[in-house]
Design a protein around this motif. Structure first.
Motif, PDB file in Angstrom:
ATOM      1  N   ILE A 170      -3.644  -2.475  -9.776  1.00 14.90           N
ATOM      2  CA  ILE A 170      -3.271  -1.273  -9.033  1.00 14.90           C
ATOM      3  C   ILE A 170      -4.547  -0.456  -8.876  1.00 14.90           C
ATOM      4  CG2 ILE A 170      -1.735   0.701  -8.911  1.00 14.90           C
ATOM      5  CD1 ILE A 170      -0.324  -2.054  -9.088  1.00 14.90           C
ATOM      6  N   VAL A 171      -4.953  -0.232  -7.614  1.00 11.22           N
ATOM      7  CA  VAL A 171      -6.265   0.356  -7.340  1.00 11.22           C
ATOM      8  C   VAL A 171      -6.117   1.481  -6.325  1.00 11.22           C
ATOM      9  CG1 VAL A 171      -8.618  -0.112  -6.548  1.00 11.22           C
ATOM     10  CG2 VAL A 171      -7.351  -1.882  -7.790  1.00 11.22           C
ATOM     11  N   HIS A 219      -6.634  14.913  -1.281  1.00 12.77           N
ATOM     12  CA  HIS A 219      -5.718  13.879  -1.751  1.00 12.77           C
ATOM     13  C   HIS A 219      -5.624  12.744  -0.732  1.00 12.77           C
ATOM     14  CE1 HIS A 219      -4.341  17.390  -4.135  1.00 12.77           C
ATOM     15  NE2 HIS A 219      -4.146  16.474  -5.064  1.00 12.77           N
ATOM     16  N   ALA A 220      -6.710  12.468  -0.053  1.00 11.11           N
ATOM     17  CA  ALA A 220      -6.718  11.404   0.960  1.00 11.11           C
ATOM     18  C   ALA A 220      -6.911  10.047   0.284  1.00 11.11           C
ATOM     19  CB  ALA A 220      -7.811  11.661   1.986  1.00 11.11           C
ATOM     20  N   PHE A 221      -5.916   9.688  -0.549  1.00 14.90           N
ATOM     21  CA  PHE A 221      -5.985   8.474  -1.351  1.00 14.90           C
ATOM     22  C   PHE A 221      -4.921   7.481  -0.895  1.00 14.90           C
ATOM     23  CE2 PHE A 221      -7.167  11.728  -4.737  1.00 14.90           C
ATOM     24  CZ  PHE A 221      -8.529  11.544  -4.567  1.00 14.90           C
ATOM     25  N   VAL A 222      -5.292   6.190  -0.951  1.00  9.86           N
ATOM     26  CA  VAL A 222      -4.327   5.113  -0.755  1.00  9.86           C
ATOM     27  C   VAL A 222      -4.355   4.242  -2.011  1.00  9.86           C
ATOM     28  CG1 VAL A 222      -4.484   5.111   1.745  1.00  9.86           C
ATOM     29  CG2 VAL A 222      -6.017   3.649   0.432  1.00  9.86           C
ATOM     30  N   TYR A 223      -3.192   3.716  -2.353  1.00  6.79           N
ATOM     31  CA  TYR A 223      -3.025   2.915  -3.562  1.00  6.79           C
ATOM     32  C   TYR A 223      -2.544   1.530  -3.154  1.00  6.79           C
ATOM     33  CZ  TYR A 223      -3.290   7.519  -5.698  1.00  6.79           C
ATOM     34  OH  TYR A 223      -3.709   8.769  -6.068  1.00  6.79           O
ATOM     35  N   VAL A 224      -3.157   0.505  -3.717  1.00  4.66           N
ATOM     36  CA  VAL A 224      -2.800  -0.862  -3.356  1.00  4.66           C
ATOM     37  C   VAL A 224      -2.414  -1.654  -4.592  1.00  4.66           C
ATOM     38  CG1 VAL A 224      -4.261  -0.882  -1.300  1.00  4.66           C
ATOM     39  CG2 VAL A 224      -5.188  -1.707  -3.481  1.00  4.66           C
ATOM     40  N   VAL A 245       0.854  -1.181   0.000  1.00  6.04           N
ATOM     41  CA  VAL A 245       0.000   0.000   0.000  1.00  6.04           C
ATOM     42  C   VAL A 245       0.893   1.235   0.000  1.00  6.04           C
ATOM     43  CG1 VAL A 245      -0.167   0.075   2.529  1.00  6.04           C
ATOM     44  CG2 VAL A 245      -1.931   1.180   1.148  1.00  6.04           C
ATOM     45  N   ALA A 246       0.423   2.307  -0.639  1.00  2.00           N
ATOM     46  CA  ALA A 246       1.149   3.578  -0.643  1.00  2.00           C
ATOM     47  C   ALA A 246       0.149   4.716  -0.470  1.00  2.00           C
ATOM     48  CB  ALA A 246       1.928   3.758  -1.947  1.00  2.00           C
ATOM     49  N   PHE A 247       0.572   5.738   0.226  1.00  2.00           N
ATOM     50  CA  PHE A 247      -0.260   6.909   0.460  1.00  2.00           C
ATOM     51  C   PHE A 247       0.147   8.029  -0.486  1.00  2.00           C
ATOM     52  CE2 PHE A 247      -0.552   4.502   4.314  1.00  2.00           C
ATOM     53  CZ  PHE A 247      -1.841   4.707   4.777  1.00  2.00           C
ATOM     54  N   HIS A 248      -0.843   8.752  -0.979  1.00  2.00           N
ATOM     55  CA  HIS A 248      -0.556   9.898  -1.832  1.00  2.00           C
ATOM     56  C   HIS A 248       0.374  10.852  -1.087  1.00  2.00           C
ATOM     57  CE1 HIS A 248      -1.127  13.555  -4.190  1.00  2.00           C
ATOM     58  NE2 HIS A 248      -1.605  12.787  -5.161  1.00  2.00           N
ATOM     59  N   PRO A 249       1.358  11.463  -1.774  1.00  2.00           N
ATOM     60  CA  PRO A 249       2.296  12.362  -1.090  1.00  2.00           C
ATOM     61  C   PRO A 249       1.627  13.519  -0.360  1.00  2.00           C
ATOM     62  CG  PRO A 249       3.077  11.840  -3.295  1.00  2.00           C
ATOM     63  CD  PRO A 249       1.694  11.283  -3.197  1.00  2.00           C
ATOM     64  N   ASN A 250       0.446  13.947  -0.830  1.00  2.00           N
ATOM     65  CA  ASN A 250      -0.273  15.042  -0.174  1.00  2.00           C
ATOM     66  C   ASN A 250      -1.430  14.543   0.685  1.00  2.00           C
ATOM     67  OD1 ASN A 250       1.377  17.054  -1.321  1.00  2.00           O
ATOM     68  ND2 ASN A 250       0.184  17.010  -3.212  1.00  2.00           N
ATOM     69  N   LEU A 258      -6.599   1.586 -11.564  1.00  2.00           N
ATOM     70  CA  LEU A 258      -5.660   2.320 -12.411  1.00  2.00           C
ATOM     71  C   LEU A 258      -5.059   1.430 -13.487  1.00  2.00           C
ATOM     72  CD1 LEU A 258      -3.709   4.498  -9.819  1.00  2.00           C
ATOM     73  CD2 LEU A 258      -5.950   4.879 -10.824  1.00  2.00           C
ATOM     74  N   MET A 259      -4.696   0.202 -13.095  1.00  2.00           N
ATOM     75  CA  MET A 259      -4.057  -0.704 -14.040  1.00  2.00           C
ATOM     76  C   MET A 259      -4.451  -2.140 -13.714  1.00  2.00           C
ATOM     77  SD  MET A 259      -0.125   0.785 -13.943  1.00  2.00           S
ATOM     78  CE  MET A 259       0.389   0.143 -15.529  1.00  2.00           C
TER      79      MET A 259
END
Length: 385
Positions: free
Chosen positions: A122-123, A106-111, A91-96, A143-144
């Protein structure tokens, strides 16, 4: 989970000798009882909460006050195919993310996970309203989706770089020996690290300065290639240098490096080479290939677990050291990078004790480093007692 098929082999003639490990740090237990944890991280704006990925498809939260919370941050077990090298992998958190604190735009997390068809997805998810401790499962934006021909070598990590771009590590697609030759094939997204811009438009934008943009024979998302199974990569939070731990085939485990300010495009050699050795032949052309800064043989382990350059406040004596482990062995080691070479190698086994199944490292917002074992324990690295 992450091991390559192995035969014993020496790494190379200049395999470093490890000094007597005294004063090399200590460990404290942060949490226990997790189910197959494989990654840990935290956004830069939150310094008292940790997010831990469980391979089965859950993200758990550890808070300073309450410890491991029973309620998951995100549960997508119904969407995930787990087991072996598949599952929810990072998991990664948006830089902002929550920058400033009251801004949730920008309260997004990417998995990165393996879906029920066995393919990589990638979501992006958003935070649930009025909370920091839960994501909204209904907010999923894909996303992908990257087809996987075999069930192993998924890579699995994603992380934002110092440039704000999202980097995605992809293995060569699996089986053994790269039978589909993805490592040297720039027309596929496999066997490569990808770099995308998630802020330009949905699902993403290819950055115009990616190295193969405009090359009709190459996927424009590719940042570097020639990777077998990059199980954990990291950016040095001080200078932006990129460390890639690539799991080997039969002989060598390696750590590769990309210098800060690189424009990308490096070819790390697989499957022409495994580490510094020719693969499948006694002679090969290594011209134009980026060789690893460190490797070790399968007489010492069988599957490298990459870590981070330590930059945290809890163990000042370890600042500047890159940590790594081996999933099949019980040791944790580190080195410093000096003039592009790995030096001052150190084995922390005496200080840390035997640690079986080290599956990942992690960093919190302050730069403190954590060690995660597949059996379910999270440790923090601290100064020696």
């Amino acid at each position: 989970m992450l091991a390559a098929a192995g035969v014993l082999s020496a790494a190379c003639d200049d395999t470093p000798a490890f000094p007597d490990p005294t004063g090399g740090g200590s460990l404290e237990i942060v949490a226990e009882g997790l189910q197959s944890p494989v990654f840990l991280t935290a956004p830069s704006a939150v310094d008292d909460i940790l997010w831990v990925v469980e391979q089965i498809g859950r993200i758990r939260v550890i808070t300073r006050d309450d410890g491991l919370r029973p309620m998951p941050f995100l549960d997508i077990t119904d969407l995930v195919s787990d087991g072996g090298e598949r599952g929810l992998l990072s998991v990664a958190f948006h830089p902002n993310f929550l920058v400033p604190a009251d801004d949730r735009s920008h309260a997004f997390v990417y998995v990165n996970y393996t879906d029920t068809n066995g393919d990589t997805r990638i979501v992006r998810y958003s935070l649930a309203p009025n909370t920091l401790l839960e994501a909204d499962p209904a907010s999923a934006t894909v996303l992908m989706t990257i087809p996987q021909p075999f069930g192993n070598h998924n890579g699995g990590q994603l992380a934002f770089g110092p440039d704000g771009m999202l980097y995605i590590a992809m293995g060569d697609g699996g089986s053994g020996g790269d039978p589909l030759e993805h490592g040297q094939d720039r027309s596929t997204l496999l066997g490569a690290m990808l770099r995308i811009d998630v802020d330009g438009a949905l699902p993403y934008v290819v950055p115009s300065d990616n190295p193969f943009v405009g090359d009709p024979s190459s996927a424009p998302e590719i940042w570097v290639y020639g990777l077998r199974n990059p199980w954990r990569f990291s950016f040095d939070r001080q200078d932006g240098g990129l460390y890639i731990a690539d799991v080997g085939q039969n002989a060598l485990e390696e750590v590769s490096f990309q210098s800060p300010g690189s424009g990308g495009g490096e070819n790390y050699g697989w499957n022409t080479m495994e580490g510094t050795a020719c693969f499948g032949t006694s002679d090969c052309d290594s011209s134009g290939l980026e060789l690893p800064i460190h490797e070790y043989g399968h007489d010492e382990g069988c599957s490298i677990t990459g870590g981070y350059v330590y930059r945290g406040p809890s163990a000042p004596s370890l600042v500047g050291r890159y940590f790594y482990a081996d999933f099949c062995s019980s040791w944790v080691r580190s080195f410093r990078l000096e003039g592009g070479e790995a030096v001052d190698h150190f084995d922390h086994s005496t200080d840390f004790g035997p640690l079986s199944g080290v599956v990942s490292f992690g960093e919190d917002a302050r730069g403190d480093m954590y060690i995660i074992t597949l059996s379910g324990t999270v440790y923090r690295i601290v100064e020696p007692e």
